[in-house]
Motif scaffolding. Sequence first.
Motif, short mmCIF file in Angstrom:
data_model
loop_
_atom_site.label_atom_id
_atom_site.label_comp_id
_atom_site.label_asym_id
_atom_site.label_seq_id
_atom_site.Cartn_x
_atom_site.Cartn_y
_atom_site.Cartn_z
N VAL A 135 -41.34 13.81 7.73
CA VAL A 135 -42.19 12.99 6.85
C VAL A 135 -43.18 13.87 6.10
O VAL A 135 -43.46 13.65 4.91
N SER A 136 -43.71 14.88 6.76
CA SER A 136 -44.66 15.77 6.08
C SER A 136 -44.02 16.56 4.95
O SER A 136 -44.68 16.93 3.98
N LYS A 137 -42.72 16.82 5.08
CA LYS A 137 -42.03 17.56 4.04
C LYS A 137 -41.46 16.67 2.95
O LYS A 137 -40.96 17.17 1.94
N MET A 138 -41.50 15.35 3.14
CA MET A 138 -40.96 14.45 2.12
C MET A 138 -41.76 14.53 0.83
O MET A 138 -41.19 14.44 -0.27
N LYS A 139 -43.08 14.68 0.92
CA LYS A 139 -43.91 14.77 -0.27
C LYS A 139 -43.55 16.00 -1.08
O LYS A 139 -43.38 15.93 -2.31
#
Length: 640
Positions: free
Chosen positions: A196-200
């Motif tokens: 999730v942190s890398k989705m941005k």
Amino acid sequence: MAALGPPQPPPLRLGPRLRAGAEVALRVPSLFFIDAIFNSAPVLPGDSLWVGLLGGLLRLLGVFVSSIVLVLSQRSLFQFYMISSAFLLAATSVLVNYYAFLHINFHSAYYTEAFGVPLLPHKGPSLWMALSVLQLAFGIGYVALLNIQSIYSQLIILDLLIPVVGLIIELPLHIRQILVYISGFILTFYTLAILVSKMKRFYYSTRYVYLLVRHMYRIYGLQLLLEDTWKRIRFPTVLRVFWLTRLTAQAVVLIYVVKMAEADAGVKFYMISWDNFWEILCSLIISGCDSTLTVLGMSAVISSVAHYLGLGILAFIGSTDEDDKRLGFVAPVLFFILALQTGLSGLKPEERLVRLSRNMCLLLTAVLHFIHGMTDPVLMSLSASHVSSFRRHFPVLFVSACLFVLPILLSYMLWHHYALNTWLFAVTAFCVELCLKVIVSITVYVLFMIDGYYNVLWEKLDDYVYYVRSTGNIIEFLFGLIMFGNGAYTMIFESGSKIRACMMCLHAYFNIYLQAKNGWKTFINRRTAVKKINSLPEVKGERLREIDDVCAICYHEFTTSARITPCNHYFHALCLRKWLYIQDTCPMCHQKVYIEDKENTNASNNNGFVARDENEPNENLEDSDGTDSEEEEEETDGLT
């Protein structure tokens, strides 16, 4: 000051090469996924409509994701595989803990019932030590791939070792099971949090790539965008590695199966028999072109072979023309077009092998034609430049002899083993056409060599060369018509397709229409040049010796005759005719050499200005000879 000496070669840089090799290797799995999806059955017998639709959507999603991974940049590709490998290690670690618990639970129950102890003493330490080393390796790999630098890295490794600790201190089985579930849940939660942190960042990167591609498309167009992507991802190399890897894997499996069959039959040989080897080779060739993607891979391999073959021939004959290095591009394109035209990947295995062999024969004749196009300019340059070294002439003559002998041998072998059909007729026509081209080239070469040996001006040389080449072009044009008729018969009565119809249209335009148009244009230019030369006055005999000058085109003296332009310049008739093939102006002053009848009428009505200019040569002629005969007046009047 550094000591003088030969320049040292630059140090070998392995970093970029290793990164390029790794990049190619990481793009290959995407092609394997796409190939597996295309070769799998879309709907199994007995499936419902919704299952079929869901399967189709999953197939499309798999192809889309694999295509995206295939075209990623080098940095994004490495990051994708690092994250995917980390997630794979996490899943493998959880599964190892879970199945280790099931294994220990099963054996503990068995040993308790059989021996009265939960686990044999000599089995416990070896098991937990192996699990500890394995989970520690998983944890270190997970942390290194995701580049986790904080205290969380130690917590992750400790989380993976919790089930092993429960095994060491011999906790009850239900508590060990709870520890396995807790460890897996914590690792899964942390992995999802990282994702999730890398989705941005993934969103912004995707948006940036989209805007960049749209900007390049608007400025450079779709063609340049596709060419840039083709080169950036090294797609031919990726296809080549994919096809060779796939073929190697299939070869290993087939050889293993054959060896197992021979072992069951009691045959003990270290080497495979010739019959089995031939069957394996045929099976590999058949499976090597069973889909469009594998046909592309085979085309990439053919491209590499043709490229190095062309470079070897160019080095052998001593040519440096950059246009002759296109054999590595022409050969795979022709092979792929033939494969699409004949529906190669959709045929049955036996028919596919036969069709592939026929396509390779056609491709071989096309490659020989291209090699003739490489050798012909070198042959003409050697003969026209009067190079006397036999070592310089031998390689080109040897290649020309091979180009004459190989089509004859190929035609003999094919006619000896196959009956006449449209394919055999096409191959034979190509072979005969190539032999005629070689004969034309050798004939022109001999004419130029004779001209250079006698070292005199051979005025009829240009006419002889034109007659020989015109005869060859006419025969080539007739063969083009014959091949068009053969293709039309094949399309109507044998195997018609849209691709074949398009190829026939291209053949009719390039090999028939344009060739006839260019030939007719050359004929008109020569006839016009002869007409212009005959309209100019000719100087012979004593007057020619009084000129005491050389031709401004060839810099040779006037021996028999000379032609005079309206601007009072002297040239050989043959030299001036070659010049007039190119442009209709004087080589010295760039004034017009020949004036049409309509222009003559306008010039005479233009207050005599042009007439006075064109009458200047008449005055010079009178001064040079001192006489004013009626013949000379008629010749000079013809210019105005």
